[in-house]
Scaffold this active site. Structure first.
Site, PDB file in Angstrom:
ATOM      1  N   ALA A 213     -31.293  11.723   7.486  1.00  0.00           N
ATOM      2  CA  ALA A 213     -32.498  11.488   6.683  1.00  0.00           C
ATOM      3  C   ALA A 213     -32.441  12.468   5.519  1.00  0.00           C
ATOM      4  CB  ALA A 213     -33.729  11.757   7.536  1.00  0.00           C
TER       5      ALA A 213
ATOM      6  N   GLY B   7     -30.183  10.971  11.152  1.00  0.00           N
ATOM      7  CA  GLY B   7     -30.639   9.587  10.945  1.00  0.00           C
ATOM      8  C   GLY B   7     -29.486   8.619  10.703  1.00  0.00           C
TER       9      GLY B   7
ATOM     10  N   GLU C 252     -30.135  17.915  14.163  1.00  0.00           N
ATOM     11  CA  GLU C 252     -31.525  18.238  13.831  1.00  0.00           C
ATOM     12  C   GLU C 252     -31.991  19.616  14.311  1.00  0.00           C
ATOM     13  OE1 GLU C 252     -30.473  15.273  14.734  1.00  0.00           O
ATOM     14  OE2 GLU C 252     -31.479  13.713  13.575  1.00  0.00           O
TER      15      GLU C 252
ATOM     16  N   GLU D 129     -28.313   7.785  14.058  1.00  0.00           N
ATOM     17  CA  GLU D 129     -29.369   6.958  14.666  1.00  0.00           C
ATOM     18  C   GLU D 129     -29.337   5.533  14.105  1.00  0.00           C
ATOM     19  OE1 GLU D 129     -32.230  10.100  13.745  1.00  0.00           O
ATOM     20  OE2 GLU D 129     -32.950   9.923  15.812  1.00  0.00           O
TER      21      GLU D 129
END
Ligand code: COA
Length: 260
Positions: A66, A112, A135, A115
């Site tokens: 992200a 992300g 993260e 993911e």
């Protein structure tokens, strides 16, 4: 449709989605997530699209996570909202897409980005890919389904090790752990993804969608996957694809599921 952060093009019924923010290692900002939402929901409805292959622009990254710069000053409520919207608008949308979605992991798949690959139905990685959920190095945890989907693929112990250490693993290691379906040299990545997709596209699209629903049902809280399978199995009978598949078998010919 023209996008700012995605390159989208259809060939042989395959929609190729390339995340195109190479200078930021294809990090997923809000705009890119919104475009992914539009592209995937459009493809689900488009009769000209049989499946989707997602990759990242350039040689270095699939998606490096992200976009950290976008959420650096978020409050807890904004953080919760970011995750919730991401889940429903992109990651769950991909997992529940009635058409097959393959991730072609061409480099870093972090946070992300991993993911995103985990939400896809099938993953193919280049040997040089690096995969991880870093993260905790940022004082965060995975927020786009990583704590759940990684454990489903590699088991609780390995998922906890990857998430708690934040270490990256290679494409070969990811393959050994069952995190990716195939690992190939970088220049064979797209060919491998296309080969798998082409095989799926020769099967009954109705049955493919039904199988995705039945399989996903088992991972939904409060849903009995076996009951979902029985329902989906029953619903296949009486469909045009079932007639075509069975007739083709009995007539010793290849089924043509795209007949008019
Ligand atoms: N969000 C925002 N920008 C990112 C990013 C992310 N997740 N990942 C990389 N970028 C940007 C960098 O800030 C840099 O931008 P700049 O040139 O404007 O400074 C550019 O992409 C290139 O990255 P850089 O760090 O210089 O490349 P590198 O080869 O030295 O390192 C990584 C590659 C992947 C190891 C490193 O970029 C990294 O750790 N990224 C963050 C991974 C992460 O924590 N993801 C989870 C987010 S929740």
């Amino acid at each position: 449709m023209n996008y700012e952060n995605l390159i989208a093009g259809t060939r042989n019924r395959i929609l190729y989605l390339t995340i195109n923010r190479e200078s930021k290692l294809n990090a997923l900002n809000k705009a890119t997530l919104e475009e992914l939402h539009q592209a995937v929901s459009g493809a689900a409805e488009d009769p000209g699209t049989g499946g989707i292959i997602i990759t990242g622009s350039g040689q270095k990254a699939f998606v490096a996570g992200a976009d950290i710069s976008e959420f650096s000053s978020f409050s807890p409520e904004q953080g919760r909202q970011l995750a919730e919207e991401g889940h429903s608008r992109v990651f769950d949308l991909i997992q529940n897409c009635p058409k097959p979605v393959i991730a072609a992991i061409n480099g870093f798949a972090l946070g992300g980005g991993l993911e995103l690959a985990l939400a896809c139905h099938i993953r193919v990685a280049a040997e040089h890919a690096k995969l991880g959920l870093p993260e905790v190095t940022l004082g965060l945890i995975p927020g786009y389904g990583g704590t759940q989907r990684l454990a489903q693929l590699v088991g609780r112990g390995k998922a906890l090790e990857m998430i708690l250490t934040a270490d990256m693993i290679s494409g070969a290691e990811a393959h050994a752990f069952g995190l990716v379906n195939h690992v190939v040299p970088g220049d064979e990545l797209m060919t491998k993804a296309e080969e798998i997709m082409t095989r799926i596209l020769s099967r009954s699209p109705m049955a493919v969608a039904s199988a995705i629903r039945a399989l996903n049902a088992g991972y939904e809280a409060g849903v009995n996957g076996y009951e979902a399978e029985i329902r989906e199995f029953g619903n296949c009978f009486g469909t045009a694809d079932f007639s075509e598949g069975v007739s083709a078998f009995l007539e010793k010919r290849k089924p043509d599921f795209l007949r008019k």
